[in-house]
Structure formats: C-alpha cells, structure tokens
Design a protein around this motif. Structure first.
Motif, PDB file in Angstrom:
ATOM      1  N   ALA A   1      16.165   7.024   1.080  1.00 34.65           N
ATOM      2  CA  ALA A   1      17.365   6.399   1.041  1.00 34.65           C
ATOM      3  C   ALA A   1      17.286   5.220   2.060  1.00 34.65           C
ATOM      4  N   PRO A   2      17.636   5.254   3.215  1.00 34.74           N
ATOM      5  CA  PRO A   2      17.606   4.279   4.470  1.00 34.74           C
ATOM      6  C   PRO A   2      16.448   3.350   4.086  1.00 34.74           C
ATOM      7  N   SER A   3      14.914   4.099   4.212  1.00 36.38           N
ATOM      8  CA  SER A   3      13.990   3.251   3.493  1.00 36.38           C
ATOM      9  C   SER A   3      13.876   2.405   3.507  1.00 36.38           C
ATOM     10  N   LEU A   4      13.818   3.240   2.044  1.00 36.89           N
ATOM     11  CA  LEU A   4      13.010   2.376   1.031  1.00 36.89           C
ATOM     12  C   LEU A   4      14.816   1.192   0.677  1.00 36.89           C
ATOM     13  N   PHE A   5      15.847   1.285   1.177  1.00 39.19           N
ATOM     14  CA  PHE A   5      16.922   0.074   1.295  1.00 39.19           C
ATOM     15  C   PHE A   5      16.498  -1.378   1.347  1.00 39.19           C
ATOM     16  N   TYR A   6      15.768  -1.328   2.670  1.00 36.97           N
ATOM     17  CA  TYR A   6      16.104  -1.953   3.933  1.00 36.97           C
ATOM     18  C   TYR A   6      14.268  -2.950   3.306  1.00 36.97           C
ATOM     19  N   ALA A   7      12.956  -2.148   3.054  1.00 37.40           N
ATOM     20  CA  ALA A   7      12.094  -2.362   2.177  1.00 37.40           C
ATOM     21  C   ALA A   7      11.735  -3.105   1.172  1.00 37.40           C
ATOM     22  N   ASP A   8      12.446  -2.440   0.552  1.00 37.20           N
ATOM     23  CA  ASP A   8      12.695  -3.444  -0.728  1.00 37.20           C
ATOM     24  C   ASP A   8      13.540  -4.797  -0.523  1.00 37.20           C
ATOM     25  N   TRP A   9      14.329  -5.400   0.390  1.00 41.64           N
ATOM     26  CA  TRP A   9      14.742  -6.256   0.955  1.00 41.64           C
ATOM     27  C   TRP A   9      13.721  -7.478   1.790  1.00 41.64           C
ATOM     28  N   VAL A  10      13.111  -6.655   2.321  1.00 43.91           N
ATOM     29  CA  VAL A  10      11.375  -7.247   2.842  1.00 43.91           C
ATOM     30  C   VAL A  10      10.314  -7.701   2.018  1.00 43.91           C
ATOM     31  N   ILE A  11      10.077  -6.564   1.426  1.00 44.64           N
ATOM     32  CA  ILE A  11       9.031  -7.190   0.043  1.00 44.64           C
ATOM     33  C   ILE A  11       9.286  -6.129  -1.037  1.00 44.64           C
ATOM     34  N   ASP A  12      10.371  -6.836  -2.495  1.00 39.08           N
ATOM     35  CA  ASP A  12      10.590  -5.787  -2.890  1.00 39.08           C
ATOM     36  C   ASP A  12       8.914  -5.099  -4.202  1.00 39.08           C
ATOM     37  N   ILE A  13       9.669  -4.446  -4.586  1.00 37.64           N
ATOM     38  CA  ILE A  13       8.786  -2.872  -4.843  1.00 37.64           C
ATOM     39  C   ILE A  13       8.517  -4.104  -6.073  1.00 37.64           C
ATOM     40  N   PRO A  14       7.339  -3.404  -6.605  1.00 42.63           N
ATOM     41  CA  PRO A  14       6.946  -4.759  -7.347  1.00 42.63           C
ATOM     42  C   PRO A  14       6.522  -3.715  -8.511  1.00 42.63           C
ATOM     43  N   ASP A  15       6.618  -4.805  -9.832  1.00 40.19           N
ATOM     44  CA  ASP A  15       6.792  -3.736 -11.392  1.00 40.19           C
ATOM     45  C   ASP A  15       5.731  -2.738 -11.653  1.00 40.19           C
ATOM     46  N   ASP A  16       4.888  -2.511 -10.686  1.00 45.08           N
ATOM     47  CA  ASP A  16       4.108  -1.416 -11.237  1.00 45.08           C
ATOM     48  C   ASP A  16       4.035  -0.446 -10.050  1.00 45.08           C
ATOM     49  N   CYS A  17       4.984  -0.308 -10.006  1.00 42.92           N
ATOM     50  CA  CYS A  17       5.310   0.666  -9.787  1.00 42.92           C
ATOM     51  C   CYS A  17       6.827   1.355  -9.817  1.00 42.92           C
ATOM     52  N   ALA A  18       6.902   2.034 -11.079  1.00 40.71           N
ATOM     53  CA  ALA A  18       8.041   1.641 -12.433  1.00 40.71           C
ATOM     54  C   ALA A  18       8.898   2.946 -11.916  1.00 40.71           C
TER      55      ALA A  18
ATOM     56  N   ARG B   1       0.411  -1.013  -0.195  1.00 41.37           N
ATOM     57  CA  ARG B   1      -0.457   0.418   0.110  1.00 41.37           C
ATOM     58  C   ARG B   1       1.039   1.162   0.040  1.00 41.37           C
ATOM     59  N   SER B   2       1.588   1.449   0.617  1.00 38.50           N
ATOM     60  CA  SER B   2       2.751   2.607   0.826  1.00 38.50           C
ATOM     61  C   SER B   2       3.519   2.926  -0.372  1.00 38.50           C
ATOM     62  N   TYR B   3       4.249   1.622  -1.206  1.00 47.70           N
ATOM     63  CA  TYR B   3       4.549   1.501  -1.931  1.00 47.70           C
ATOM     64  C   TYR B   3       3.717   2.505  -3.496  1.00 47.70           C
ATOM     65  N   HIS B   4       2.799   1.458  -4.113  1.00 45.54           N
ATOM     66  CA  HIS B   4       1.103   2.407  -5.141  1.00 45.54           C
ATOM     67  C   HIS B   4       1.353   3.851  -3.880  1.00 45.54           C
ATOM     68  N   TRP B   5       0.821   4.509  -2.740  1.00 51.01           N
ATOM     69  CA  TRP B   5       1.242   5.491  -2.720  1.00 51.01           C
ATOM     70  C   TRP B   5       2.192   6.345  -2.689  1.00 51.01           C
ATOM     71  N   ILE B   6       3.412   6.060  -2.255  1.00 51.17           N
ATOM     72  CA  ILE B   6       4.619   7.697  -3.143  1.00 51.17           C
ATOM     73  C   ILE B   6       4.682   6.741  -4.822  1.00 51.17           C
ATOM     74  N   GLU B   7       4.471   5.892  -5.152  1.00 53.69           N
ATOM     75  CA  GLU B   7       4.609   5.448  -6.333  1.00 53.69           C
ATOM     76  C   GLU B   7       4.026   6.837  -7.163  1.00 53.69           C
ATOM     77  N   ASP B   8       2.514   7.064  -7.142  1.00 50.43           N
ATOM     78  CA  ASP B   8       1.790   7.841  -7.172  1.00 50.43           C
ATOM     79  C   ASP B   8       2.430   9.599  -6.838  1.00 50.43           C
ATOM     80  N   TRP B   9       2.654   9.267  -6.031  1.00 51.94           N
ATOM     81  CA  TRP B   9       3.122  10.746  -4.991  1.00 51.94           C
ATOM     82  C   TRP B   9       4.413  11.014  -5.920  1.00 51.94           C
ATOM     83  N   LEU B  10       4.923  10.431  -6.497  1.00 52.41           N
ATOM     84  CA  LEU B  10       6.536  10.547  -7.093  1.00 52.41           C
ATOM     85  C   LEU B  10       6.447  11.409  -8.597  1.00 52.41           C
ATOM     86  N   GLY B  11       4.359  11.200  -9.008  1.00 57.55           N
ATOM     87  CA  GLY B  11       4.093  12.340 -10.137  1.00 57.55           C
ATOM     88  C   GLY B  11       4.283  13.298  -9.748  1.00 57.55           C
ATOM     89  N   THR B  12       4.304  13.908  -8.537  1.00 59.05           N
ATOM     90  CA  THR B  12       4.370  15.651  -8.703  1.00 59.05           C
ATOM     91  C   THR B  12       5.303  16.155  -7.762  1.00 59.05           C
TER      92      THR B  12
END
Length: 216
Positions: A162-179, A136-147
């Motif tokens: 940077a640190p939060s996304l570095f380690y979070a992606d180790w736990v749950i991969d950022i999905p392909d629909d969050c380019a 859910r957070s990944y998709h929210w940030i994906e939309d926010w990155l549009g602005t």
C-alpha cells in the motif's frame, strides 16, 4: 502500552501503522520532528541508520518496518493474520514483502532523494532516473497479480504494497497496460487501515519534493 515513533508522511511509518491499525493493537504514536529532543535522540540511537519507524514494547526496541510487523505477529497476535501460520506460505509472503520494499519503495525513494540532495535538478529528471526500474517492477507485479487474489484483510503483503504503490504512482504513473495493478492500488487505498494513513498524511502533501498530484 506500545509506542511507535515515526512521521505520518513516511511510507515506512505507514507500513507499521497499517499493521497496528489492522491488528487492533493499542499503541501511542510519537510524531517526530516536533521539537521533542528525547524522542529524536531515542530514534537516532535505536538503529545503525538512526531512521524511523521504531517500536518500543516495554524493554524491547524494534526497528525496521518489516521487523515491527514480525514482532506484532509473534508477541501481539490479534484479529489480523499478518503472516500465515504455514512456514512455507510465510516464506512466500516475506519474499513478496521484499519485492515492494526493494523494487518499488526503494526506487520511489531514490527519485525523492535525488531531488532533496540537489534542489536544482528538475522533478522530471529525478523521475527519469527511476522510470525504467519502476516500469519493470509494475509489469512484474501485474503478472504476479494473476496469481495473487486481492483480499480485504491485512497481511504483511498489504502493509508493504500500500505505501510503496501509493507514493511510487506519484513518481511514475502506473501504465494503462497494468490494469490489475491499477485496480489493486485503488483497492488497497480503500482498506480502512490504509485510508486512515492516507488521510492523516494529507496536511504534509506540499512537502513531497517532486510535487504531489491532485488526487488520491
């Protein structure tokens, strides 16, 4: 001379280090866990939680990574624009900082804490416990990155992201629909202050409770 107490593998220590490196502020780094009882005691008494990072600046003691960055912005202004000068814009940056700490970093740490508390639990079960929250957070940030336009400078946003996304992606991969988010994470990790933290943490990767991936 400023002194920062923390650990090179700690995500919140990274957050403070990124700001210090970007700001060009001279400081001494005290790595905790090296049998220095005085340093450990100082950090334990510095805040209600006794957690790091902690910054010592003369007689001032500052705990919590965001507060450390605010302290640098106020008392050691230098080459990095850690916060905007406009109060309204600064408030927006602080809001985005909270997004990464509360909705990305916190979820990642929840999975790590589950595994540390109960070593018998599988890494996949720990991941499953936070999967929906992180997606859910990944998709929210994906939309926010549009602005939000990615920049090559360091602000409070980059320090938190940077640190939060570095380690979070180790736990749950950022999905392909969050380019956009995938590309931004790659961009963040290439920024020199962030890349320095990544490299300094490499010797500790085997200690990641859920297993560090063979990348980054």
């Amino acid at each position: 001379m400023l002194i920062l107490y923390g650990h090179p593998f700690s995500s919140y220590t990274w957050k403070a280090l990124i700001a210090l490196y970007a700001n060009g502020t001279p400081f001494e780094f005290r790595e905790l866990g090296k049998d220095n009882a005085d340093d450990d005691s100082f950090v334990a008494a510095a805040s209600p939680s006794g957690q790091f990072p902690v910054l010592r600046d003369g007689e001032a003691t500052v705990f919590e990574a965001t507060a450390i960055i605010e302290h640098l912005h106020c008392h050691h202004p230098s080459q990095a624009s850690l916060l905007p000068t406009d109060p309204a814009e600064a408030a927006r940056v602080r809001m985005w900082d909270r997004v990464f700490d509360l909705h990305v970093m916190n979820a990642m740490q929840q999975a790590v804490a589950m595994k540390l508390r109960d070593p018998v639990i599988s890494a996949e079960a720990a991941r499953d416990a936070v999967r929906a929250r992180l997606i859910r957070s990944y998709h929210w940030i994906e939309d926010w990155l549009g602005t939000y336009r990615p920049v090559s400078t360091i602000t409070l946003v980059e320090c938190a992201a940077a640190p939060s996304l570095f380690y979070a992606d180790w736990v749950i991969d950022i999905p392909d629909d969050c380019a956009r988010l995938k590309a931004w994470r790659e961009h963040l990790l290439a920024l020199p202050p962030v890349a320095r933290c990544v490299d300094d943490a490499r010797p500790y990767r085997a200690y990641f409770p859920l297993g560090a991936p063979d990348r980054d």
